[in-house]
Write a protein that holds these residues in place. Sequence first.
Motif, PDB file in Angstrom:
ATOM      1  N   GLU A  18     -23.635  24.581  33.073  1.00  0.00           N
ATOM      2  CA  GLU A  18     -24.863  24.594  32.394  1.00  0.00           C
ATOM      3  C   GLU A  18     -25.001  22.897  31.966  1.00  0.00           C
ATOM      4  OE1 GLU A  18     -24.684  27.281  29.117  1.00  0.00           O
ATOM      5  OE2 GLU A  18     -24.710  28.898  30.601  1.00  0.00           O
ATOM      6  N   ILE A  19     -24.013  22.015  32.402  1.00  0.00           N
ATOM      7  CA  ILE A  19     -23.946  20.629  31.961  1.00  0.00           C
ATOM      8  C   ILE A  19     -24.891  19.979  32.880  1.00  0.00           C
ATOM      9  CG2 ILE A  19     -22.643  18.494  31.682  1.00  0.00           C
ATOM     10  CD1 ILE A  19     -20.151  20.207  31.532  1.00  0.00           C
ATOM     11  N   PRO A  20     -26.197  19.399  32.304  1.00  0.00           N
ATOM     12  CA  PRO A  20     -26.978  18.978  33.444  1.00  0.00           C
ATOM     13  C   PRO A  20     -26.601  17.758  34.269  1.00  0.00           C
ATOM     14  CG  PRO A  20     -28.038  19.012  30.922  1.00  0.00           C
ATOM     15  CD  PRO A  20     -26.603  19.398  30.990  1.00  0.00           C
ATOM     16  N   PHE A  21     -27.121  17.444  35.259  1.00  0.00           N
ATOM     17  CA  PHE A  21     -26.802  16.289  36.264  1.00  0.00           C
ATOM     18  C   PHE A  21     -27.093  15.239  35.416  1.00  0.00           C
ATOM     19  CE2 PHE A  21     -28.039  13.360  39.589  1.00  0.00           C
ATOM     20  CZ  PHE A  21     -26.860  13.607  40.456  1.00  0.00           C
ATOM     21  N   GLY A  22     -26.149  14.135  35.557  1.00  0.00           N
ATOM     22  CA  GLY A  22     -26.385  12.926  34.929  1.00  0.00           C
ATOM     23  C   GLY A  22     -25.977  12.704  33.513  1.00  0.00           C
TER      24      GLY A  22
ATOM     25  N   ASN B 143     -10.562  23.991  32.550  1.00  0.00           N
ATOM     26  CA  ASN B 143     -11.499  23.168  33.345  1.00  0.00           C
ATOM     27  C   ASN B 143     -10.577  22.319  34.468  1.00  0.00           C
ATOM     28  OD1 ASN B 143     -13.927  21.301  33.135  1.00  0.00           O
ATOM     29  ND2 ASN B 143     -12.824  19.648  32.545  1.00  0.00           N
ATOM     30  N   GLY B 144      -9.243  22.097  34.222  1.00  0.00           N
ATOM     31  CA  GLY B 144      -8.373  21.852  35.391  1.00  0.00           C
ATOM     32  C   GLY B 144      -8.084  22.461  36.558  1.00  0.00           C
ATOM     33  N   LYS B 145      -8.412  24.098  36.122  1.00  0.00           N
ATOM     34  CA  LYS B 145      -8.267  24.855  37.284  1.00  0.00           C
ATOM     35  C   LYS B 145      -9.323  25.093  38.242  1.00  0.00           C
ATOM     36  CE  LYS B 145      -4.007  26.809  35.348  1.00  0.00           C
ATOM     37  NZ  LYS B 145      -3.611  26.615  34.101  1.00  0.00           N
ATOM     38  N   ASN B 146     -10.313  24.514  37.881  1.00  0.00           N
ATOM     39  CA  ASN B 146     -11.893  24.748  38.551  1.00  0.00           C
ATOM     40  C   ASN B 146     -11.528  24.537  40.042  1.00  0.00           C
ATOM     41  OD1 ASN B 146     -14.293  24.576  39.324  1.00  0.00           O
ATOM     42  ND2 ASN B 146     -14.605  22.577  38.846  1.00  0.00           N
ATOM     43  N   PRO B 147     -11.774  25.764  40.938  1.00  0.00           N
ATOM     44  CA  PRO B 147     -11.588  25.692  42.271  1.00  0.00           C
ATOM     45  C   PRO B 147     -12.899  25.174  42.979  1.00  0.00           C
ATOM     46  CG  PRO B 147     -12.253  27.856  41.396  1.00  0.00           C
ATOM     47  CD  PRO B 147     -12.124  27.061  40.256  1.00  0.00           C
ATOM     48  N   LEU B 148     -13.828  24.719  42.302  1.00  0.00           N
ATOM     49  CA  LEU B 148     -15.360  24.513  43.059  1.00  0.00           C
ATOM     50  C   LEU B 148     -15.573  22.979  42.571  1.00  0.00           C
ATOM     51  CD1 LEU B 148     -16.823  27.935  42.599  1.00  0.00           C
ATOM     52  CD2 LEU B 148     -15.987  26.849  44.759  1.00  0.00           C
ATOM     53  N   TRP B 149     -14.948  21.940  43.324  1.00  0.00           N
ATOM     54  CA  TRP B 149     -15.019  20.637  42.855  1.00  0.00           C
ATOM     55  C   TRP B 149     -16.338  20.194  43.104  1.00  0.00           C
ATOM     56  CZ3 TRP B 149     -15.479  16.369  46.757  1.00  0.00           C
ATOM     57  CH2 TRP B 149     -14.968  14.993  46.303  1.00  0.00           C
ATOM     58  N   ILE B 150     -16.913  19.355  42.311  1.00  0.00           N
ATOM     59  CA  ILE B 150     -18.468  18.886  42.107  1.00  0.00           C
ATOM     60  C   ILE B 150     -19.484  19.902  41.609  1.00  0.00           C
ATOM     61  CG2 ILE B 150     -20.336  17.699  43.439  1.00  0.00           C
ATOM     62  CD1 ILE B 150     -18.244  16.315  45.022  1.00  0.00           C
ATOM     63  N   VAL B 151     -19.245  20.961  42.538  1.00  0.00           N
ATOM     64  CA  VAL B 151     -20.340  22.293  42.408  1.00  0.00           C
ATOM     65  C   VAL B 151     -20.176  22.783  40.851  1.00  0.00           C
ATOM     66  CG1 VAL B 151     -21.276  24.429  43.086  1.00  0.00           C
ATOM     67  CG2 VAL B 151     -20.390  22.696  44.862  1.00  0.00           C
TER      68      VAL B 151
ATOM     69  N   PRO C  12     -19.353  21.428  37.895  1.00  0.00           N
ATOM     70  CA  PRO C  12     -19.135  19.923  37.465  1.00  0.00           C
ATOM     71  C   PRO C  12     -18.052  19.807  36.287  1.00  0.00           C
ATOM     72  CG  PRO C  12     -21.180  20.713  36.327  1.00  0.00           C
ATOM     73  CD  PRO C  12     -20.494  21.913  37.207  1.00  0.00           C
ATOM     74  N   CYS C  13     -16.680  19.868  36.453  1.00  0.00           N
ATOM     75  CA  CYS C  13     -15.791  19.527  35.535  1.00  0.00           C
ATOM     76  C   CYS C  13     -15.556  18.118  35.332  1.00  0.00           C
ATOM     77  CB  CYS C  13     -14.415  20.301  36.096  1.00  0.00           C
ATOM     78  SG  CYS C  13     -13.801  19.560  37.453  1.00  0.00           S
TER      79      CYS C  13
ATOM     80  N   LEU D   8      -8.762   9.861  37.916  1.00  0.00           N
ATOM     81  CA  LEU D   8      -9.855   9.204  37.333  1.00  0.00           C
ATOM     82  C   LEU D   8     -10.663   8.435  38.133  1.00  0.00           C
ATOM     83  CD1 LEU D   8      -7.855   8.434  33.926  1.00  0.00           C
ATOM     84  CD2 LEU D   8      -9.383  10.399  34.582  1.00  0.00           C
ATOM     85  N   TRP D   9     -10.094   7.732  39.100  1.00  0.00           N
ATOM     86  CA  TRP D   9     -11.388   6.893  39.905  1.00  0.00           C
ATOM     87  C   TRP D   9     -12.164   7.718  40.593  1.00  0.00           C
ATOM     88  CZ3 TRP D   9     -11.928   7.054  45.140  1.00  0.00           C
ATOM     89  CH2 TRP D   9     -11.018   7.673  45.945  1.00  0.00           C
ATOM     90  N   ARG D  10     -11.937   8.999  40.762  1.00  0.00           N
ATOM     91  CA  ARG D  10     -12.970   9.855  41.545  1.00  0.00           C
ATOM     92  C   ARG D  10     -13.875  10.202  40.428  1.00  0.00           C
ATOM     93  NH1 ARG D  10      -8.520  12.102  45.020  1.00  0.00           N
ATOM     94  NH2 ARG D  10      -9.088  11.367  47.200  1.00  0.00           N
ATOM     95  N   LYS D  11     -13.458  10.539  39.062  1.00  0.00           N
ATOM     96  CA  LYS D  11     -14.200  11.094  38.048  1.00  0.00           C
ATOM     97  C   LYS D  11     -15.280  10.003  37.934  1.00  0.00           C
ATOM     98  CE  LYS D  11     -13.744  13.132  33.569  1.00  0.00           C
ATOM     99  NZ  LYS D  11     -12.929  14.020  32.782  1.00  0.00           N
ATOM    100  N   LYS D  12     -14.788   8.573  37.683  1.00  0.00           N
ATOM    101  CA  LYS D  12     -15.712   7.601  37.484  1.00  0.00           C
ATOM    102  C   LYS D  12     -16.785   7.474  38.376  1.00  0.00           C
ATOM    103  CE  LYS D  12     -15.209   2.631  36.309  1.00  0.00           C
ATOM    104  NZ  LYS D  12     -16.117   1.793  37.399  1.00  0.00           N
ATOM    105  N   TRP D  13     -16.437   7.659  39.848  1.00  0.00           N
ATOM    106  CA  TRP D  13     -17.312   7.444  40.865  1.00  0.00           C
ATOM    107  C   TRP D  13     -18.393   8.496  40.751  1.00  0.00           C
ATOM    108  CZ3 TRP D  13     -19.604  10.052  44.572  1.00  0.00           C
ATOM    109  CH2 TRP D  13     -20.162   9.008  45.628  1.00  0.00           C
TER     110      TRP D  13
END
Length: 157
Positions: A81-85, A110-118, A120-121, A138-143
């Motif tokens: 439910e967290i909106p894009f952006g 949140n850290g055990k989320n198996p569906l990366w990006i989709v 949106p942890c 963290l570099w990926r999170k920032k990206w």
Amino acid sequence: MQQAYIKSPLGAVLIEGDENGISKISVLDNDMALSQDIPGTLAHAAKELAEYFEGQRNTFSFKLNPAGTDFQKKVWTALLEIPFGTTTSYHALSVKLGDVKAIRAVASANGKNPLWIVVPCHRVIGSDGSLTGYAGGLWRKKWLLEHECPPVQQSLF
């Protein structure tokens, strides 16, 4: 369970699933041979993830089927439910889920989320705005956050 490896700007991405839906999407730190043929049950997910990385998609429509506890699934549903952006904090997510004292449990789920990006942890940050904790680095999170909400260049003149 079928698997496919696709390319992303952040490393190889593993997609796993079957006719019941996608159960796992993860980014890998090591190079993997990319899949030449994507199984039909994974093709829709692979296509939409590629579109996301190309900046052409901000929602996903393929069926999800993650394994987890009832609490984890409740947290993952809230993440959807967290909106894009946008971002939220672990504290705000805990409040939304009805227990402000559950911050650590929410962070763990949140850290055990198996569906990366989709799921949106990566959109969950510290209450002070810091980029706290991220299994993919963290570099990926920032990206990802910059990809979803690129800084606007102001006119110099």
